[in-house]
Structures are given as structure tokens and as C-alpha cells.
Design a protein around this motif. Structure first.
Motif, PDB file in Angstrom:
ATOM      1  N   GLY A   7      38.234  22.942  -2.499  1.00  0.00           N
ATOM      2  CA  GLY A   7      37.332  23.753  -3.293  1.00  0.00           C
ATOM      3  C   GLY A   7      37.100  23.269  -4.693  1.00  0.00           C
ATOM      4  N   THR A   8      37.803  22.208  -5.132  1.00  0.00           N
ATOM      5  CA  THR A   8      37.588  21.677  -6.473  1.00  0.00           C
ATOM      6  C   THR A   8      36.406  20.728  -6.459  1.00  0.00           C
ATOM      7  OG1 THR A   8      39.095  19.823  -6.122  1.00  0.00           O
ATOM      8  CG2 THR A   8      40.041  21.876  -6.978  1.00  0.00           C
ATOM      9  N   ASN A   9      35.632  20.734  -7.549  1.00  0.00           N
ATOM     10  CA  ASN A   9      34.460  19.888  -7.669  1.00  0.00           C
ATOM     11  C   ASN A   9      34.413  19.289  -9.058  1.00  0.00           C
ATOM     12  OD1 ASN A   9      33.184  20.460  -5.052  1.00  0.00           O
ATOM     13  ND2 ASN A   9      33.069  22.549  -5.838  1.00  0.00           N
ATOM     14  N   PRO A  10      33.692  18.204  -9.218  1.00  0.00           N
ATOM     15  CA  PRO A  10      33.584  17.602 -10.543  1.00  0.00           C
ATOM     16  C   PRO A  10      32.941  18.581 -11.527  1.00  0.00           C
ATOM     17  CG  PRO A  10      32.769  16.117  -8.857  1.00  0.00           C
ATOM     18  CD  PRO A  10      32.964  17.447  -8.210  1.00  0.00           C
ATOM     19  N   PRO A  11      33.250  18.453 -12.801  1.00  0.00           N
ATOM     20  CA  PRO A  11      32.602  19.326 -13.797  1.00  0.00           C
ATOM     21  C   PRO A  11      31.117  19.039 -13.877  1.00  0.00           C
ATOM     22  CG  PRO A  11      33.850  17.568 -14.862  1.00  0.00           C
ATOM     23  CD  PRO A  11      34.205  17.506 -13.416  1.00  0.00           C
ATOM     24  N   GLN A  12      30.325  20.102 -14.107  1.00  0.00           N
ATOM     25  CA  GLN A  12      28.872  19.953 -14.197  1.00  0.00           C
ATOM     26  C   GLN A  12      28.452  19.821 -15.657  1.00  0.00           C
ATOM     27  OE1 GLN A  12      27.155  19.638 -11.265  1.00  0.00           O
ATOM     28  NE2 GLN A  12      29.232  19.647 -10.479  1.00  0.00           N
ATOM     29  N   LEU A  42      28.282  12.916  -2.417  1.00  0.00           N
ATOM     30  CA  LEU A  42      28.926  13.504  -3.589  1.00  0.00           C
ATOM     31  C   LEU A  42      29.893  14.593  -3.133  1.00  0.00           C
ATOM     32  CD1 LEU A  42      25.881  13.954  -6.018  1.00  0.00           C
ATOM     33  CD2 LEU A  42      27.684  12.221  -6.168  1.00  0.00           C
ATOM     34  N   ALA A  43      31.088  14.559  -3.665  1.00  0.00           N
ATOM     35  CA  ALA A  43      32.087  15.583  -3.345  1.00  0.00           C
ATOM     36  C   ALA A  43      31.859  16.792  -4.249  1.00  0.00           C
ATOM     37  CB  ALA A  43      33.494  15.016  -3.522  1.00  0.00           C
ATOM     38  N   THR A  44      30.795  17.504  -3.966  1.00  0.00           N
ATOM     39  CA  THR A  44      30.412  18.625  -4.808  1.00  0.00           C
ATOM     40  C   THR A  44      29.504  19.570  -4.036  1.00  0.00           C
ATOM     41  OG1 THR A  44      29.397  19.229  -6.926  1.00  0.00           O
ATOM     42  CG2 THR A  44      28.382  17.434  -5.703  1.00  0.00           C
ATOM     43  N   ALA A  45      29.396  20.794  -4.534  1.00  0.00           N
ATOM     44  CA  ALA A  45      28.494  21.776  -3.920  1.00  0.00           C
ATOM     45  C   ALA A  45      27.178  21.877  -4.650  1.00  0.00           C
ATOM     46  CB  ALA A  45      29.163  23.149  -3.889  1.00  0.00           C
ATOM     47  N   ILE A  46      27.052  21.211  -5.781  1.00  0.00           N
ATOM     48  CA  ILE A  46      25.826  21.284  -6.558  1.00  0.00           C
ATOM     49  C   ILE A  46      25.648  19.987  -7.324  1.00  0.00           C
ATOM     50  CG2 ILE A  46      26.961  22.378  -8.547  1.00  0.00           C
ATOM     51  CD1 ILE A  46      24.373  24.053  -8.893  1.00  0.00           C
ATOM     52  N   ASP A  69       0.798  -1.231   0.000  1.00  0.00           N
ATOM     53  CA  ASP A  69       0.000   0.000   0.000  1.00  0.00           C
ATOM     54  C   ASP A  69       0.827   1.276   0.000  1.00  0.00           C
ATOM     55  OD1 ASP A  69      -2.422  -1.443   0.037  1.00  0.00           O
ATOM     56  OD2 ASP A  69      -2.240  -1.735   2.198  1.00  0.00           O
ATOM     57  N   SER A  70       2.115   1.178  -0.225  1.00  0.00           N
ATOM     58  CA  SER A  70       2.978   2.353  -0.263  1.00  0.00           C
ATOM     59  C   SER A  70       3.590   2.500  -1.646  1.00  0.00           C
ATOM     60  CB  SER A  70       4.126   2.226   0.751  1.00  0.00           C
ATOM     61  OG  SER A  70       3.655   1.969   2.041  1.00  0.00           O
ATOM     62  N   PRO A  71       3.887   3.733  -2.059  1.00  0.00           N
ATOM     63  CA  PRO A  71       4.620   3.919  -3.309  1.00  0.00           C
ATOM     64  C   PRO A  71       6.031   3.345  -3.205  1.00  0.00           C
ATOM     65  CG  PRO A  71       3.614   5.979  -2.564  1.00  0.00           C
ATOM     66  CD  PRO A  71       3.507   5.011  -1.431  1.00  0.00           C
ATOM     67  N   GLU A  72       6.651   3.175  -4.359  1.00  0.00           N
ATOM     68  CA  GLU A  72       8.070   2.863  -4.428  1.00  0.00           C
ATOM     69  C   GLU A  72       8.837   4.142  -4.758  1.00  0.00           C
ATOM     70  OE1 GLU A  72       9.312  -0.771  -6.588  1.00  0.00           O
ATOM     71  OE2 GLU A  72       7.174  -0.966  -7.059  1.00  0.00           O
ATOM     72  N   LEU A  73      10.045   4.247  -4.231  1.00  0.00           N
ATOM     73  CA  LEU A  73      10.909   5.388  -4.495  1.00  0.00           C
ATOM     74  C   LEU A  73      12.193   4.935  -5.172  1.00  0.00           C
ATOM     75  CD1 LEU A  73      11.044   7.673  -1.291  1.00  0.00           C
ATOM     76  CD2 LEU A  73       9.912   8.159  -3.468  1.00  0.00           C
ATOM     77  N   ARG A  74      12.665   5.741  -6.098  1.00  0.00           N
ATOM     78  CA  ARG A  74      14.007   5.600  -6.641  1.00  0.00           C
ATOM     79  C   ARG A  74      14.607   7.000  -6.650  1.00  0.00           C
ATOM     80  NH1 ARG A  74      12.448   1.344  -5.597  1.00  0.00           N
ATOM     81  NH2 ARG A  74      12.194  -0.492  -6.938  1.00  0.00           N
ATOM     82  N   MET A  75      15.839   7.131  -6.209  1.00  0.00           N
ATOM     83  CA  MET A  75      16.450   8.456  -6.121  1.00  0.00           C
ATOM     84  C   MET A  75      17.914   8.361  -6.528  1.00  0.00           C
ATOM     85  SD  MET A  75      16.733  11.023  -2.813  1.00  0.00           S
ATOM     86  CE  MET A  75      17.983  10.043  -1.974  1.00  0.00           C
ATOM     87  N   THR A  76      18.345   9.293  -7.372  1.00  0.00           N
ATOM     88  CA  THR A  76      19.737   9.345  -7.814  1.00  0.00           C
ATOM     89  C   THR A  76      20.205  10.791  -7.804  1.00  0.00           C
ATOM     90  OG1 THR A  76      19.339   7.466  -9.292  1.00  0.00           O
ATOM     91  CG2 THR A  76      21.364   8.731  -9.627  1.00  0.00           C
ATOM     92  N   ALA A  77      21.357  11.018  -7.198  1.00  0.00           N
ATOM     93  CA  ALA A  77      21.998  12.332  -7.241  1.00  0.00           C
ATOM     94  C   ALA A  77      23.238  12.220  -8.118  1.00  0.00           C
ATOM     95  CB  ALA A  77      22.367  12.800  -5.842  1.00  0.00           C
ATOM     96  N   THR A  78      23.376  13.164  -9.060  1.00  0.00           N
ATOM     97  CA  THR A  78      24.452  13.090 -10.047  1.00  0.00           C
ATOM     98  C   THR A  78      25.187  14.423 -10.122  1.00  0.00           C
ATOM     99  OG1 THR A  78      23.147  11.519 -11.329  1.00  0.00           O
ATOM    100  CG2 THR A  78      25.008  12.575 -12.448  1.00  0.00           C
ATOM    101  N   ALA A  79      26.504  14.327 -10.187  1.00  0.00           N
ATOM    102  CA  ALA A  79      27.349  15.500 -10.423  1.00  0.00           C
ATOM    103  C   ALA A  79      28.546  15.039 -11.237  1.00  0.00           C
ATOM    104  CB  ALA A  79      27.801  16.120  -9.110  1.00  0.00           C
ATOM    105  N   GLY A  80      28.629  15.516 -12.485  1.00  0.00           N
ATOM    106  CA  GLY A  80      29.704  15.075 -13.356  1.00  0.00           C
ATOM    107  C   GLY A  80      29.670  13.566 -13.519  1.00  0.00           C
ATOM    108  N   ASN A  81      30.800  12.913 -13.211  1.00  0.00           N
ATOM    109  CA  ASN A  81      30.855  11.457 -13.347  1.00  0.00           C
ATOM    110  C   ASN A  81      30.519  10.740 -12.046  1.00  0.00           C
ATOM    111  OD1 ASN A  81      33.082  12.066 -11.864  1.00  0.00           O
ATOM    112  ND2 ASN A  81      34.595  11.173 -13.260  1.00  0.00           N
ATOM    113  N   GLN A  82      30.034  11.480 -11.050  1.00  0.00           N
ATOM    114  CA  GLN A  82      29.608  10.869  -9.792  1.00  0.00           C
ATOM    115  C   GLN A  82      28.099  10.635  -9.812  1.00  0.00           C
ATOM    116  OE1 GLN A  82      31.574  12.534  -6.015  1.00  0.00           O
ATOM    117  NE2 GLN A  82      31.434  14.336  -7.336  1.00  0.00           N
ATOM    118  N   SER A  83      27.689   9.512  -9.251  1.00  0.00           N
ATOM    119  CA  SER A  83      26.267   9.207  -9.142  1.00  0.00           C
ATOM    120  C   SER A  83      26.054   8.341  -7.909  1.00  0.00           C
ATOM    121  CB  SER A  83      25.763   8.486 -10.388  1.00  0.00           C
ATOM    122  OG  SER A  83      24.375   8.231 -10.299  1.00  0.00           O
ATOM    123  N   VAL A  84      25.123   8.765  -7.037  1.00  0.00           N
ATOM    124  CA  VAL A  84      24.840   8.011  -5.810  1.00  0.00           C
ATOM    125  C   VAL A  84      23.344   7.918  -5.612  1.00  0.00           C
ATOM    126  CG1 VAL A  84      27.002   8.706  -4.697  1.00  0.00           C
ATOM    127  CG2 VAL A  84      24.921  10.073  -4.332  1.00  0.00           C
TER     128      VAL A  84
END
Length: 557
Positions: free
Chosen positions: A552-557, A470-474, A449-464
Motif C-alpha cells: 500500500g505504500t507509494n512514492p510521494p506525489q 509505475l508502482a503507484t495508484a496515481i 504521414d503520421s504524427p509523432e508521439l511522446r508519452m511520459t508517466a511520472t510519480a514522485g521520482n519514478q518516470s516511464v
């Protein structure tokens, strides 16, 4: 009076709608009884007279442990204990003010190493006409551990869970016998390395389950399995009250159901808060926070050293002082005793997410269900700990003892809520690793009786996904909701709601840009999602973290 912990979770929550109870039994000016004094020179002889001990407890004795020594004579093969209490003269006690005494037993090995069982206030009650609890070589009452009865000094334990304003008188009876027994059964533990299913995927479980040893009418193991399967559960965290007897006997059950992952554990009942340990911890049966030098922090350290997960259970249930007699130790007050960095999981939802009067059969003023009144405060505590730098995974647990009525099973039984965990395989090692990593979300109304969730956060070549950093500010946060059309998708950052959007399709996909915020804690800024309808939340996700690199360095967006 029915012990509070024997009531279904939904009925416990409904007590909040009965403020009139708080006015009953208060303000008594009756004198306090004399404090407990153990009686000595008692020898329990097979076939001899029943030993009888009496005494009183005062309000000042609450949340302490009183030990009654007795000698067990040679030739004893069975020990029986029965006890009871009655309130001293004064105003009638109510659920909010009444006395509760718990029963335990320690053998000749001593009051630290000789644990043989604990039954809370559920069993062996003289004042309720119950049969005594018993222990012998080949069998024992639920919650107690069978084994040879050695002669020597034993101790019955009265845990003074709560005392009414006027105090109470108690009686304890102990009887020994020497009948022949069938000998001891060989231990048959669960195989901790068992792989129930080898495929990666999302699996569902209940992280707070009571069964055979947690109440006199607890389900058989086969019924426990049947109820769990009916709820769509894949892993079953069997957290019996205090005891570990099921650690030694669940092997045959696990072998008969090889597609399920059965993880024996226990609920550590202290009078200042409850915790679950998931996984067997042989020899570690301690629970008596404040007794001599016992602390929950030491129990936590030892349990984790043995490989168990450590979970804080229903941390904000029934806060004192109003509710401390009603739900003894349910509210967690031991934050200064434990290491929060060694807390693996925290129960932010206990029992059903919707509280309904009809479940209890009571004429209460709840025409419609309301959201579980303790959930938001538990979430607040969890998020407070995340901000402080403690990486803890939010989970749910039914706290169910099993139910018999099919009409209420889906709502209040096992799996009334479910924790979905992304696993490489359905095994104990994979489950513990995923829970510690936070790869989980809560389906508050269970699997069906509950929805399913899928969530992905991506920055450059990082994805979690859930629990990742993520080693990033955005970054870009992508959420997919399955089965949630008509609900809301909510975004939270560092505990604050940032945005809500309507879920207007099925499946529903939504993306937003997330960023590091000024109030980030040691873990970075954490973002999480949840879904809700008009009555309550339907899913609760564990967060992703944004933690920019120190240079202060972050992956490219």
C-alpha cells in the motif's frame, strides 16, 4: 482464381463490401468426392516418364495435409513438380466457396525433418499454365531450398487449405532429370550482432514484410531495399512464407546496406491462424498445425528458445465460417494452443489503415476511404490479453509483397504503417529488448504521414514511457503530439475510452492525472493514448501500467 493471399491487403479488406459473393456457390447438393488416398510404387528416374497422380478432395478434407510419396532414383540432380485442380460438378465456385490446395516438398530425410520448400497455391499450377517448381543443388524455385538431391523416399505435400461444397479433382506431376549443376553455394547469413547505427533514438520498421520468396513476381532484394528506404524504414522484418531460404542468403544484402537492420524471419501459415517469428530458427520449418502431433504451441516454444520473437499476425482477419475459404487460416483460432505469456508482439494493424476502392480499381460503393475494418477487433483482443495479465506489445505490419506502382506505394506497400521503437542503438538485441518491453507506438499512415508521439508517466521520482510500470495508484501522464494539429488525442484505460481532447497546436502538449482503477488486471491498470482524425486513427500507443505496491505504500506525489 487468384489466390487470396496473393492479393494486396487493401483488396482483401474490400471483399467485405461484396456481400453478394456470399450467396454464390452455396447450397450445392453434389455428392462429396472420395477422400485422398496416396498412390505408391512410384519411382522418379532421371530422364524417365513424368509421374502423374490424380485424386479428389472433399469438404471434410479441408485444413489437412496429404502426402504423396515417390522414390527418387540415384543420379537425379533436379526435381520438378506441377499440380492443379478443378472444381467437381456443381454450382460455380466463388472466392468465398472455392477450393485451394497448397504445394510443399519433403526430401529423403522424412516428413518431419526433410522440409525443402512450400509455395502455397502461388506456383507450379498446371491449371493456370505456370511452369513447374524445381529444386536442384545450386538453385531452386522461390520458396524452396536448393541442395543436393539424394536418392530415397521423398514426399510431395498437398495442403488442403479449403474445399468447395462439391469437392474438387486434383492432378500432381513430378519429373526427375540428371543434368549437371554448378554445385551448392556456401551459406551467407545476416550477422545477427550487427549494429546498424549506434545512436539511441526512435527507429521505424515494418513487422510483416514479404519479399523475393513469397510470390513469383516478388521484388529483387535491391528493389526490396529501395522500397523500404522510400518508406523511411530503419529495420526490416523479412517474414517470408514458411521457408527460411533467405536466412542463408541475405548476408550480402545486409553488408551492402549497413545502415539498415535486416532481420530475417518467417510467417508460419497454419490453417487455423498465422504467426510471425522474427529471427532465424535453423531447422524449425514446421507449420502444419494438427498434422500428427504438430502444434503451434510447440513451434512457439522452440522458436523462442532459439531467441526469436513470436508474433500473432492479423488475428481477427476474415472470421469463419463465411470467409474461411477466402483467406485460409487468416483468423487466429489457436489461442488455446499457445502460451500467451510467450507472445511478444501482436499485429493490431495489418496493411493500410484506410481502405479505398480506388486502390483496387473496383467500382465499389466506397466514395471515401474507411478505417481498416479489422483493426478495432484486433485492438480489442490485445487489450483483453493485457487485462488477463499477458504483457504483449502492439505492432503493425504491411503484409506487403512489394509493389511496383509509385502511385500506390505509400499507401499499400512496405511501411504503409510503421512501428516506432525507442532503441539504445539500431541492433537486433536492442530491438528485441525494446519490443518485448513495449517501448513502441504505431504510426498508422507510415513515417511521413503520421504524427509523432511522446508519452511520459511520472510519480514522485519514478518516470516511464511506453511499456513502463509505475508502482503507484496515481500519476501524471504527459503526452506530446508532433504533426497532429487538427486531430484528436484520446486516452484509454483498461480498454475504455476515458477522454478526448483537440490537438490545437503543433507541437501539442497535454497532461492528465491517471489512476489505478477497480477493474485492473494482474499487470495493473493500463493507460494508453492514440490520435485520430475524422477518418481513422493516426497513431496507436502502447500503454503504461499503474500497479500499486502490495503493502500500500507509494512514492510521494
Amino acid at each position: 482464381m487468384t489466390p487470396f493471399h496473393a492479393l494486396p491487403v487493401h483488396l482483401r479488406a474490400l471483399v467485405l463490401t461484396l456481400p453478394s459473393l456470399a450467396l454464390l456457390g452455396c447450397g450445392s447438393s453434389a455428392p462429396a468426392p472420395t477422400p485422398f488416398e496416396p498412390q505408391t510404387d512410384a519411382v522418379c528416374v532421371p530422364g524417365g516418364d513424368t509421374l502423374a497422380f490424380t485424386g479428389t478432395v472433399a469438404r471434410s478434407d479441408a485444413k489437412q495435409y496429404r502426402l504423396q510419396p515417390f522414390d527418387v532414383a540415384p543420379g537425379t540432380t533436379r526435381i520438378e513438380l506441377a499440380y492443379g485442380w478443378q472444381e467437381s460438378a456443381g454450382l460455380p465456385a466463388t472466392p468465398l466457396t472455392g477450393t485451394t490446395l497448397d504445394l510443399g516438398l519433403y526430401d529423403q530425410r522424412g516428413i518431419r525433418d526433410g522440409f525443402r520448400g512450400w509455395s502455397g497455391s502461388r506456383q507450379g499450377r498446371l491449371d493456370q499454365g505456370q511452369p513447374p517448381v524445381f529444386i536442384q543443388a545450386d538453385a531452386a524455385e522461390r520458396g524452396y531450398m536448393p541442395g543436393a538431391i539424394e536418392s530415397g523416399l521423398w514426399h510431395a505435400e498437398l495442403g488442403v487449405a479449403a474445399v468447395s461444397p462439391q469437392g474438387a479433382e486434383w492432378r500432381l506431376e513430378i519429373r526427375c532429370s540428371g543434368e549437371a549443376t554448378a554445385g551448392s553455394a556456401a551459406p551467407d547469413p545476416v550477422n545477427a550482432t550487427h549494429i546498424a547505427r549506434g545512436e539511441p533514438g526512435w527507429y521505424h520498421g515494418d513487422l510483416h514484410m514479404h519479399a523475393f520468396h513469397s510470390q513469383p513476381n516478388g521484388p529483387s532484394w535491391e528493389d526490396f531495399i529501395a522500397q523500404s528506404r522510400a518508406a523511411g524504414l530503419d529495420f526490416l522484418m523479412v517474414t517470408e512464407y514458411v521457408t527460411g531460404q533467405h536466412w542463408k542468403t541475405l548476408g550480402s544484402v545486409a553488408r551492402a546496406h549497413p545502415d539498415l537492420l535486416i532481420v530475417p524471419g518467417r510467417e508460419i501459415i497454419t490453417y487455423f491462424g498465422h504467426a510471425n517469428t522474427h529471427g532465424e530458427t535453423p531447422g524449425l520449418y514446421e507449420y502444419r498445425q494438427g498434422f500428427e502431433d504438430v502444434s503451434l504451441g510447440d513451434i512457439q516454444k522452440k522458436a523462442r528458445a532459439m531467441g526469436a520473437l513470436f508474433q500473432i499476425s492479423h488475428p481477427t482477419f476474415f472470421p469463419p465460417p463465411l470467409f474461411e475459404n477466402l483467406c485460409r487460416g487468416c483468423f487466429f483460432q489457436l489461442g488455446d494452443e499457445i502460451d500467451w505469456d510467450a507472445v511478444d508482439t501482436i499485429e493490431v494493424l495489418t496493411g493500410p489503415v484506410i481502405t479505398q476502392a480506388e486502390d483496387a480499381g473496383l467500382p465499389l460503393p466506397l466514395p471515401v476511404g474507411i478505417e481498416n475494418p479489422f483493426m478495432q477487433s484486433a485492438i480489442d483482443l490485445w487489450e483483453e490479453k493485457l487485462l488477463a495479465g499477458h504483457r504483449i506489445t502492439a505492432v503493425s505490419g504491411s503484409d506487403s509483397k512489394g509493389v511496383e506502382a509509385e502511385a500506390v506505394r505509400d499507401r499499400v506497400g512496405y511501411g504503409s504503417s510503421a512501428t516506432a521503437v525507442q532503441l539504445d542503438a539500431l541492433s537486433r538485441d536492442a530491438l528485441f529488448a525494446a519490443l518485448r518491453a513495449g517501448r513502441a507506438y504505431i504510426r498508422t499512415r507510415g513515417v511521413d504521414d503520421s504524427p509523432e508521439l511522446r508519452m511520459t508517466a511520472t510519480a514522485g521520482n519514478q518516470s516511464v514511457t511506453f511499456g513502463g510500470t509505475l508502482a503507484t495508484a496515481i500519476a501524471t501522464l504527459r503526452t506530446e503530439v508532433l504533426g497532429g494539429e487538427g486531430q484528436q488525442l484520446r486516452y484509454y484505460a483498461n480498454g475504455r475510452r476515458m477522454r478526448s481532447v483537440a490537438v490545437n497546436s503543433d507541437p501539442f502538449v497535454h497532461e492528465i492525472t491517471i489512476n489505478d482503477l477497480a477493474d485492473a488486471g494482474p499487470l495493473g491498470t493500463f493507460w494508453r493514448v492514440e490520435t485520430a482524425d475524422l477518418r481513422a486513427r493516426t497513431t496507436i500507443g502502447n500503454p503504461v501500467f499503474l500497479k500499486p505496491r502490495a503493502d500500500g505504500t507509494n512514492p510521494p506525489q
